[in-house]
Each structure stands twice: as structure tokens, then as C-alpha cells.
Design a protein around this motif. Structure first.
Motif, PDB file in Angstrom:
ATOM      1  N   UNK A 114     -64.648 -46.970   2.196  1.00  0.00           N
ATOM      2  CA  UNK A 114     -63.724 -46.564   3.363  1.00  0.00           C
ATOM      3  C   UNK A 114     -63.486 -44.949   3.254  1.00  0.00           C
ATOM      4  N   UNK A 115     -63.285 -44.757   1.963  1.00  0.00           N
ATOM      5  CA  UNK A 115     -62.785 -43.309   1.557  1.00  0.00           C
ATOM      6  C   UNK A 115     -64.092 -42.508   2.070  1.00  0.00           C
ATOM      7  N   UNK A 116     -65.211 -43.182   1.495  1.00  0.00           N
ATOM      8  CA  UNK A 116     -66.440 -41.988   1.697  1.00  0.00           C
ATOM      9  C   UNK A 116     -66.466 -41.533   3.436  1.00  0.00           C
ATOM     10  N   UNK A 119     -64.987 -38.105   4.421  1.00  0.00           N
ATOM     11  CA  UNK A 119     -65.367 -37.337   3.665  1.00  0.00           C
ATOM     12  C   UNK A 119     -66.851 -36.914   4.053  1.00  0.00           C
ATOM     13  N   UNK A 120     -67.186 -35.648   4.095  1.00  0.00           N
ATOM     14  CA  UNK A 120     -68.668 -35.397   4.240  1.00  0.00           C
ATOM     15  C   UNK A 120     -69.601 -35.472   2.816  1.00  0.00           C
ATOM     16  N   UNK A 121     -69.582 -36.878   2.601  1.00  0.00           N
ATOM     17  CA  UNK A 121     -70.182 -37.429   1.274  1.00  0.00           C
ATOM     18  C   UNK A 121     -71.654 -37.075   1.134  1.00  0.00           C
ATOM     19  N   UNK A 122     -72.428 -37.029   2.217  1.00  0.00           N
ATOM     20  CA  UNK A 122     -74.110 -36.909   2.174  1.00  0.00           C
ATOM     21  C   UNK A 122     -74.346 -37.943   0.964  1.00  0.00           C
ATOM     22  N   UNK A 123     -75.321 -37.431   0.261  1.00  0.00           N
ATOM     23  CA  UNK A 123     -75.725 -38.521  -0.981  1.00  0.00           C
ATOM     24  C   UNK A 123     -75.177 -38.058  -2.178  1.00  0.00           C
TER      25      UNK A 123
END
Length: 380
Positions: A114-116, A119-123
Motif C-alpha cells: 500500500x505504501x509503495x 510513491x514512484x517506486x518503479x523497481x
């Protein structure tokens, strides 16, 4: 956040409240509990209670100046640290504080997936970097600004690598009136040097009844609430995620699948696998998770451990009928096939091919009473 906003966990809540009343507030505590148990929410509610200017018998008042700021996660003496997906080496948790507040206020049972999504986590891999460790030391070196306590809540210390050793001194010898709350899911992944310096607060998985009651109170039908509570296995984060999915009746779908496979009805199996392939990835995972759980309960019934079974009444009746035509070896083989399918769905396998392949394996197990090559099952 107040204790009353957190589902269940009455024993843990009372223990935390008593520690404040009896002036036994340990400066470093580890809230250890599985995902979806509410350990993060409990840590925030505890910090709010400690800082409340008008403490009630069983909760913070919710209306004093301190509580109002805590309810917005914006109190000057409340600090957070958490894993993040750094874009630059000098990024810290403070870089993402607005997203963090939005995420936690939207969901008390926030998990890493959920936190990811905020954010713009990508890989990128989540971690708590050395820059964040230095920022923690800086924050905790200052005196409280408004409250009696300065509080830092560190979510998922499992993501601290060896850089976490830089925090040992501040954990062991903090400034007066400093409260360091770690919120973790896996004790084995925490640095032993940190673990040994904290007081443990064990938070168990939520009860089936607590989750079911909460879901019914928030608009789910009794049947849907029972099914979701059963599938979530004590994980409120999973339960809330399931309420956002299509309201499929997994029990009826799964029984239909087993009947088609048991009868070796290829003309029904192929269109049914097409139907499963269109459910969507999250619903496919939930469907398979339901199947794994249901077959596990059948195994318990077959083994004479009916007192350990937690199925709704209608599904329990079905399970009792199932074990008359499905022995323990078949149940174990089916469970293995479903677990493998769940693994591949998570990794974006082609759902049409996947469910057709699993169906063929189930036909072998149920209709022809043979087992996949390499399986080691002993039929009854």
C-alpha cells in the motif's frame, strides 16, 4: 489516532495504558506483530495517549491541543521513519512525509504494498538508508518542543541494514523523555544489536470475529464479511484490500471448479477457465487463497481436528461432504497445485494458460486419482 479506532487487541491496549498509568514507559519498545495486526496503529495511539493533556481511563481525550495535532500526524514532537524508495542518496523519510501522512491517515493498517502505491517506486528496493539514520539521531538529540515526550516511530526496522548499528547509542542512551517505538513484522530480520535494546510488545493477529464484526459494521453483508474474514487469516490489511475487489462468491466458484474437474467435464472446464482468467489479478489471487484455505480445512476435518476448523456454517457443511469423496492425499496434492498457481499469478503468468493447466492437474487428482509427476503422496 485513538485506541478506539483500532479493531480488537483489547489486551494489548490495556497493557499499554497501564504502563503509562503506572509510570513504566520504556524508552525503547518493539511492537512486534504480523502484517495487518494493527501494530503500527497501536504505536501511534500509544504515542498519542502518552502525550495527551487530558488522559481518559481507557483512551486519549481526542480533543486537547496535543490530540488534535496527533490526529493529523502533525505534532512537532512526533517523528516517523520508514522504508522508502530513494531517488537520491541524501533522501530521507522527511522527503516523503506528506505522502506518508496521506497513506497512514487513509489506512490504519498500511502495508508495504500500500505504501509503495503512494510513491514512484518503479523497481527500486525499499530501505532505510544511512542518511535517514543520521536524521533520526539528529531528531532525537533535541529536547521535546511541546509535549513531555519526543516520540519517534520507526516502521519496519527489518529494512535497516548494517547502517542501523549507528542508532545503537541513541537507543541505549537517549535524551531524557525520548520515546523510541519500533514497529516490526519479522523478528528474525531485525539486527540483534537493536533487538536486545528494546522492550517487546507482542501484537497477535486479529481474531476472525473482530474482522467479521468490523466489516459488517462498515457495510459488508454477513456472507461477504464471513468470507473475507476467513480469507484474510487475521490480516486486516488483506481484509480491507479484498473489500475493494469485485464481490465474487469464491466458495461457489471454487466448488463449481472442483465439480467440473471431478466429473472430467472438459466442455465445462474450458469456458470456466476463461471465466477465471477474466477475474483480474487480485481477485484471482483471492480466489486461489480461498481454495488453499478451504482445502486445508478439509484436511483438518479428515484428520479429526474439527475443533480447529473456522468455516462459516454453509461452507462447513460442504467441506464435510467433500471429505467423503476426497482423501487426505488428494487434498494435499490439490493444495500444492493451488499454491503453485498463486505463486505464478503473483508473477503475472498468463491466466488462461495457467488455470487450464491447473484444471488438468485437478482432473488427474480427482477423477483419475493419479498424482503429478514427482509428488510424494500416499493415498488412503
Amino acid at each position: 489516532m485513538q485506541f478506539k479506532q483500532i479493531v480488537g487487541q483489547s489486551a494489548v491496549k490495556q497493557r499499554l495504558i497501564n504502563s503509562v498509568k503506572e509510570n513504566r514507559v520504556s524508552h525503547a519498545q518493539l511492537f512486534l506483530g504480523p502484517e495487518g495486526s494493527g501494530n503500527l496503529a497501536l504505536a501511534v495511539a500509544y504515542a498519542q495517549y502518552v502525550s495527551c493533556e487530558d488522559k481518559q481511563v481507557d483512551d486519549s481525550c481526542g480533543v486537547c491541543s496535543s490530540c488534535r495535532k496527533y490526529m493529523k500526524l502533525a505534532h512537532p514532537d512526533l517523528h516517523f521513519s520508514y522504508p522508502f524508495f530513494a531517488k537520491h542518496k541524501d533522501d530521507t523519510a522527511l522527503t516523503f512525509i506528506e505522502q506518508w501522512r496521506e497513506a497512514l491517515l487513509a489506512n490504519n493498517y498500511l502495508n508495504l504494498d500500500g505504501w509503495r502505491g503512494y510513491l514512484e517506486a518503479d523497481n527500486k528496493q525499499a530501505n532505510i538508508n544511512i542518511a535517514e539514520c543520521h536524521q533520526i539521531i539528529k531528531k532525537l538529540s533535541l529536547k521535546p518542543f511541546e509535549s513531555v515526550y519526543k516520540v519517534l516511530i520507526l516502521w519496519l526496522p527489518e529494512y535497516l541494514d548494517k547502517e542501523g548499528n549507528s542508532l545503537l547509542k541513541i537507543i541505549e542512551e537517549p535524551q531524557p523523555n525520548t520515546l523510541f517505538l519500533l514497529v516490526a513484522q519479522n523478528q528474525d530480520q531485525i539486527l540483534n544489536t537493536i533487538l536486545s535494546r528494546t522492550q517487546l510488545v507482542k501484537v497477535p493477529a486479529l481474531d476472525y470475529e473482530d474482522i467479521k464484526t468490523y466489516l459488517i459494521e462498515h457495510g459488508q453483508t454477513q456472507h461477504a464479511a464471513e468470507e473475507i474474514a476467513y480469507l484474510s487469516n487475521g490480516n486486516m490489511a488483506e481484509a480491507l484490500s479484498m473489500t475493494d475487489q469485485d464481490s465474487s462468491n469464491y466458495h461457489q466458484l471454487f466448488m463449481k471448479w472442483l465439480r467440473f474437474c471431478f466429473g472430467n467435464k472438459g466442455s465445462d472446464v474450458i469456458p470456466f477457465t476463461d471465466q477465471l482468467s477474466k477475474l483480474g489479478r487480485e481477485n484471482q489471487k483471492n480466489f486461489l487463497r480461498y481454495g488453499i484455505s478451504f482445502v486445508r480445512e478439509c484436511c483438518l476435518l479428515s484428520a479429526g481436528a474439527g475443533n480447529l476448523v473456522h468455516l462459516p456454517a454453509a461452507e462447513l457443511d460442504t467441506a464435510q461432504k467433500m471429505i467423503t469423496v476426497m482423501n487426505m492425499a488428494q487434498s494435499e496434492a490439490i493444495s500444492t497445485e493451488l499454491e503453485k498457481a498463486h505463486y505464478h499469478v503473483e508473477r503475472n503468468a498468463n491466466p488462461k494458460i495457467l488455470f487450464l493447466d491447473v484444471s488438468l492437474q485437478l482432473i488427474k487428482i480427482l477423477h483419475f486419482k493419479t498424482f503429478p509427476q514427482g509428488a510424494h503422496y500416499i493415498p488412503n
